[in-house]
Design an enzyme around this catalytic site. Structure first.
Site, PDB file in Angstrom:
ATOM      1  N   ASP A 113       0.896  -0.841   0.334  1.00  0.00           N
ATOM      2  CA  ASP A 113      -0.044   0.257   0.002  1.00  0.00           C
ATOM      3  C   ASP A 113       0.872   1.378   0.765  1.00  0.00           C
ATOM      4  OD1 ASP A 113      -2.150   1.709   0.930  1.00  0.00           O
ATOM      5  OD2 ASP A 113      -3.393  -0.217   1.312  1.00  0.00           O
ATOM      6  N   HIS A 158       1.953   1.665  -3.282  1.00  0.00           N
ATOM      7  CA  HIS A 158       1.117   2.792  -4.088  1.00  0.00           C
ATOM      8  C   HIS A 158       1.608   4.320  -3.932  1.00  0.00           C
ATOM      9  CE1 HIS A 158      -2.880   0.100  -2.806  1.00  0.00           C
ATOM     10  NE2 HIS A 158      -2.118  -0.261  -3.561  1.00  0.00           N
TER      11      HIS A 158
END
Ligand code: NAG
Ligand code: NAG
Ligand code: NAG
Ligand code: NAG
Ligand code: NAG
Length: 396
Positions: free
Chosen positions: A219, A242
């Protein structure tokens, strides 16, 4: 570097010299370190002694051993003096689903002048959690979505250095309501497909420097959440993951405040997005005075991404985004739309500034595109791909 930071680093240096003094080795508190015996109680006992010492004590977790912590464990202050935690050995979570609540595996709370360093690994043994999450996401979201690896709450003058965090069940490192934080040369790793395993999440905290660290997770490498200001992030390697994100903010109509964020001299690769700001519709408050500067991207989905529509239910207000600069963003986008600026019609983005942008795709047709909506601001220098901005906002 501010004068305050210099003073603080000198203080840390002196602290390190001073810590040749009282050292509380967890082995002397009956910790075993065989990776099987539960060492939770021993670590807490050693902590309590160190924390009660008036002479800048060190809690020592010695190298060459694996200390198993079996449950959510809090190391609480206030302590009698500055305190150092030297993690040279490894700390492991149990290899099972050991809680059904939203908890922190390890949390340091209410401590001033805390120095956490060492060559050790904190291993969350997250695989079992990720599998559970993947299997039950539709029916049991909160049941598995629950454990942060290392949390700091209400800590001022905090220095986290060299440690390695691995395979967290969820976010790896979180700072909440902390002031004066330095994070230097840490490493956070989890597989690129592990769910919700953000590297660092910062909320309600001020004066933060994150430098020389590596994040490879499933993430956000670093997520900056509401209540946070004066953050410098530099010399970070991010990927997979991310990217470096501000938000998401304003969920459930709440007011958000993030300001003075400077991200510079970073490398981002194999991430979903590069640098981004994401806010929910219906929120309020602001994100302002943000600069992303000298960022190299390689195979990054959308290297530059602002999204004020982090939900599809359209609502009137939004978190206002202003004075955001992108300077010297270079490299390879993994998608055709390399720049996505999607701002709200009622609260448009203002004061955007782009300078020296050079993005392309790999092989074939290398041309990439920029898409903008309700984006006010200016550009300078060479901008590839070209960006259509609405000029300065009236009243600016
Ligand atoms: C943060 O650091 C500054 C500069 O060193 C210092 O003046 C301030 O008191 C610190 N804040 C806290 C809450 O300790
Ligand atoms: C970061 O932590 C805050 C406080 O716990 C939470 O509200 C927020 O959702 C978290 N953000 C991310 C991106 O995980
Ligand atoms: C961040 O950088 C700015 C500008 O160089 C500086 O004024 C500020 O003190 C820095 N903050 C921290 C926490 O390092
Ligand atoms: C980004 O790439 C340029 C050109 O290759 C290089 O000079 C620069 O040092 C790189 N920046 C970082 C943060 O690695
Ligand atoms: C490359 O892609 C761009 C953007 O889609 C397009 O406008 C252009 O015509 C393409 N060039 C070639 C040679 O296919």
């Amino acid at each position: 570097m501010s004068i305050g930071k210099v003073v603080w680093l000198c203080f840390l240096f002196l602290l390190k010299l001073a810590t040749a003094g009282p050292s509380y080795n967890v082995l002397e508190y009956q910790a075993v370190g065989d990776g099987i015996t539960d060492d939770t109680a021993a670590l807490l006992k050693a902590w309590n002694s160190a924390c009660a010492d008036k002479r800048m004590a060190t809690l020592l977790i010695p190298s060459g051993k694996n200390f198993l912590i079996s449950r959510a464990t809090s190391f609480n202050g206030p302590c009698k003096s500055a305190i150092s935690v030297q993690i040279d050995g490894n700390i492991m979570a149990p290899n099972k689903i050991w809680t059904k609540k939203a908890v922190n595996f390890i949390s340091f709370n209410n401590i001033n002048n805390l120095f956490v360093h060492g060559q050790g690994i904190i291993d969350g043994q997250g695989a079992i959690w990720w599998n559970c999450f993947r299997k039950y996401i539709s029916i049991h979201f909160s049941y598995v979505h629950s454990c942060q690896l290392l949390n700091f709450e209400n800590c001022n003058n905090l220095d986290v250095r060299y440690i390695k965090l691995r395979n967290g069940p969820r976010r790896h490192l979180a700072f909440h309501s902390c002031t004066n934080i330095t994070v230097d040369q840490i490493t956070v790793t989890a597989p690129g497909n592990s769910p919700n395993t953000d590297g660092i999440n910062i909320s309600d905290s001020q004066h933060i420097e994150i430098t020389g660290s590596t994040f490879a997770t499933g993430d956000d490498c670093i997520a900056i959440s509401s209540g946070t200001s004066d953050v410098n992030i530099t010399k970070i390697t991010c990927g997979p993951g991310h990217g470096i994100s501000i938000g998401s903010l304003g969920k459930g109509g709440v007011a958000a405040a993030v300001e003075k964020v400077h991200v510079f001299d970073c490398n981002i690769f194999n991430t979903m997005t590069g640098v981004r700001i994401k806010t929910w519709q219906g929120g309020s408050g602001f994100v302002r005075d943000v600069t992303f500067e000298r960022i190299n991207v390689t195979q990054v989905g959308a290297p530059i991404d602002i999204n004020q529509f982090y939900t599809d239910a359209p609502q009137g207000h939004a978190v206002a985004i202003s004075n955001v600069k992108f300077i010297g963003i270079h490299g390879i986008s993994a998608k055709k739309t390399a720049i996505k600026i999607d701002c709200s019609g009622t609260v448009p983005c203002t004061g955007l500034f782009f300078d020296d942008i050079n993005l392309a795709r790999f092989g074939g047709n290398r041309t990439v595109l920029a898409s903008t909506k309700n984006a006010h601001g200016t550009t300078k220098g060479k901008i590839i791909p070209p960006i259509k901005l609405l000029g300065n906002y009236e009243g600016q």
